[in-house]
Design an enzyme around this catalytic site. Structure first.
Site, short mmCIF file in Angstrom:
data_model
loop_
_atom_site.label_atom_id
_atom_site.label_comp_id
_atom_site.label_asym_id
_atom_site.label_seq_id
_atom_site.Cartn_x
_atom_site.Cartn_y
_atom_site.Cartn_z
N ASN A 1 31.32 23.66 -4.26
CA ASN A 1 32.54 23.02 -3.75
C ASN A 1 32.28 21.63 -3.17
O ASN A 1 32.82 21.28 -2.12
CB ASN A 1 33.23 23.92 -2.72
CG ASN A 1 33.94 25.08 -3.37
OD1 ASN A 1 33.73 25.39 -4.54
ND2 ASN A 1 34.78 25.76 -2.62
N ARG B 1 31.58 36.05 -9.19
CA ARG B 1 32.56 36.88 -8.51
C ARG B 1 33.20 37.85 -9.50
O ARG B 1 33.07 37.67 -10.71
CB ARG B 1 33.62 36.00 -7.84
CG ARG B 1 33.06 35.22 -6.65
CD ARG B 1 34.03 34.21 -6.10
NE ARG B 1 34.20 33.06 -6.99
CZ ARG B 1 34.83 31.93 -6.65
NH1 ARG B 1 35.34 31.79 -5.44
NH2 ARG B 1 34.94 30.93 -7.52
#
Length: 373
Positions: free
Chosen positions: A94, A228
């Site tokens: 990020n 994920r």
């Protein structure tokens, strides 16, 4: 014929757009990514600089998803400094760490405050320390856990790192003069070269033909790997755009790089979705928010973020980890809270034509692509 300088500038713009596509991460880092030099001598920059220095961990890296520009109270800053000893949250995910490194480099060039130079060098050492022998980087280090150990292209983590190391090696502003020594420049160049080798090694091949990349690859086998629960091994369009942009920025691409770019562009062209646009309605993060595909013959092409590895078909996924065909089949939280479709590959087409014309005009795989513009 377009000059090399204009070609590389155009590619860099596409790369920057794709690497800063994370809405939240990009928004709260706007001040850190400024380039107007007057800003870095301002009181506001000095205030932000103190906070950025406070958030740097003893690893040399920074944590993610924190607004380091927001005005902190003295009590908050004391708490931040107490967290400096953490070794479990430094990351390049990020936009973290690479964004802060550019900011402290600019602050050093503007102020010559040695604290910023020291911070920058500690951060570069952090980046160099995380590289695997095969040239890849995990998402977090030291001591990554679970899927964090995988080589991570997701959200530009590895490409951001490579761009920074390349710019250090080439002494691109603000990484000039005394901010680093020649040893670090040399090590940055070597790490960049290893990273490119890793990119070439991880490109997914189908019957020997190079295609694109997964968001993450196994750190040992280099195979596509899960992250994920809703991020399954797949052909991944968004991160692959970032990789192809970086490869096209190489000034002297060898045959392997040329093959890799041609293969990826051929894959993009073969797997674009036409006749639809992505429609978002309602306020984000409210019960009225929705995202859907709407038939539109005038719309430009879209690409699914994920394509399954068996049939190369677009899929979406909820937190249950079950791939599904349409957005309507997953819950609102994941449907509206993730980027399932994008148009980034379309930005590569004209640039690819110019790149191919310069390096391998006979190999251009997508001549005549009006529907991609």
């Amino acid at each position: 014929m377009i000059s090399k300088e204009k070609l590389y500038a155009a590619i860099a713009m596409v790369l920057l757009a794709s690497l800063t596509s994370l809405t939240y991460a990009a928004r709260h880092m706007d001040e850190l990514r400024r380039s107007d030099m007057d800003f870095f001598t301002s009181e506001e920059a000095s205030r932000i600089g103190e906070q950025v220095l406070a958030y740097q961990r003893i690893t040399g890296g920074w944590p993610k998803n924190i607004d380091m520009c927001r005005l902190h109270s003295s009590e908050e800053l004391d708490e931040v400094r107490m967290q400096r000893v953490r070794t479990d949250d430094s990351t390049t995910d990020n936009l973290a760490t690479t964004t802060q490194l550019r900011f402290v480099a600019n602050m050093y060039q503007a102020t010559h405050d040695e604290r910023y130079r020291d911070s920058f060098n500690a951060g570069v050492e952090y980046l160099l320390s995380g590289q695997y022998d095969n040239g890849g980087w995990p998402q977090f280090w030291p001591n990554p856990e679970g899927y964090q150990v995988h080589i991570t292209f997701n959200d530009g983590a590895m490409v951001n790192t490579l761009v920074l190391l390349r710019d250090i090696a080439y002494a691109t502003y603000p990484y000039v003069d005394s901010i680093v020594d020649e040893s670090i420049r040399s090590r940055s160049q070597a790490a960049f070269n290893k990273g490119i080798e890793c990119i070439l090694a991880t490109q997914i091949r189908v019957n020997g033909t190079p295609t694109v990349w997964c968001q993450q690859h196994d750190s040992e086998t280099l195979a596509p790997a899960p992250a994920r629960s809703y991020e399954l091994p797949s052909f991944c369009s968004q991160e692959s755009v970032q990789i192809v942009s970086l490869l096209m920025e190489l000034t002297d691409p060898d045959e392997r790089v040329i093959e890799a770019v041609h293969g990826a562009m051929k894959w993009f062209d073969a797997n674009k979705l036409t006749g639809y646009r992505l429609e978002r309605t309602g306020q984000p993060k409210t019960s009225e928010a929705n995202v859907r595909l709407v038939a539109d013959s005038d719309a430009g092409p879209l690409w699914g973020r994920f394509y399954d590895l068996e049939n190369c078909e677009i899929f979406v996924c909820d937190r249950d980890g079950i791939p599904r065909k349409s957005l309507e089949e997953i819950g609102q939280e994941r449907r509206t809270g993730y980027s399932w479709y994008n148009s980034y590959p379309a930005d590569l087409y004209s640039i690819y034509d110019q790149w191919a014309d310069k390096y391998d005009p006979a190999g251009n795989v997508i001549l005549g692509h009006d529907n991609a513009m």
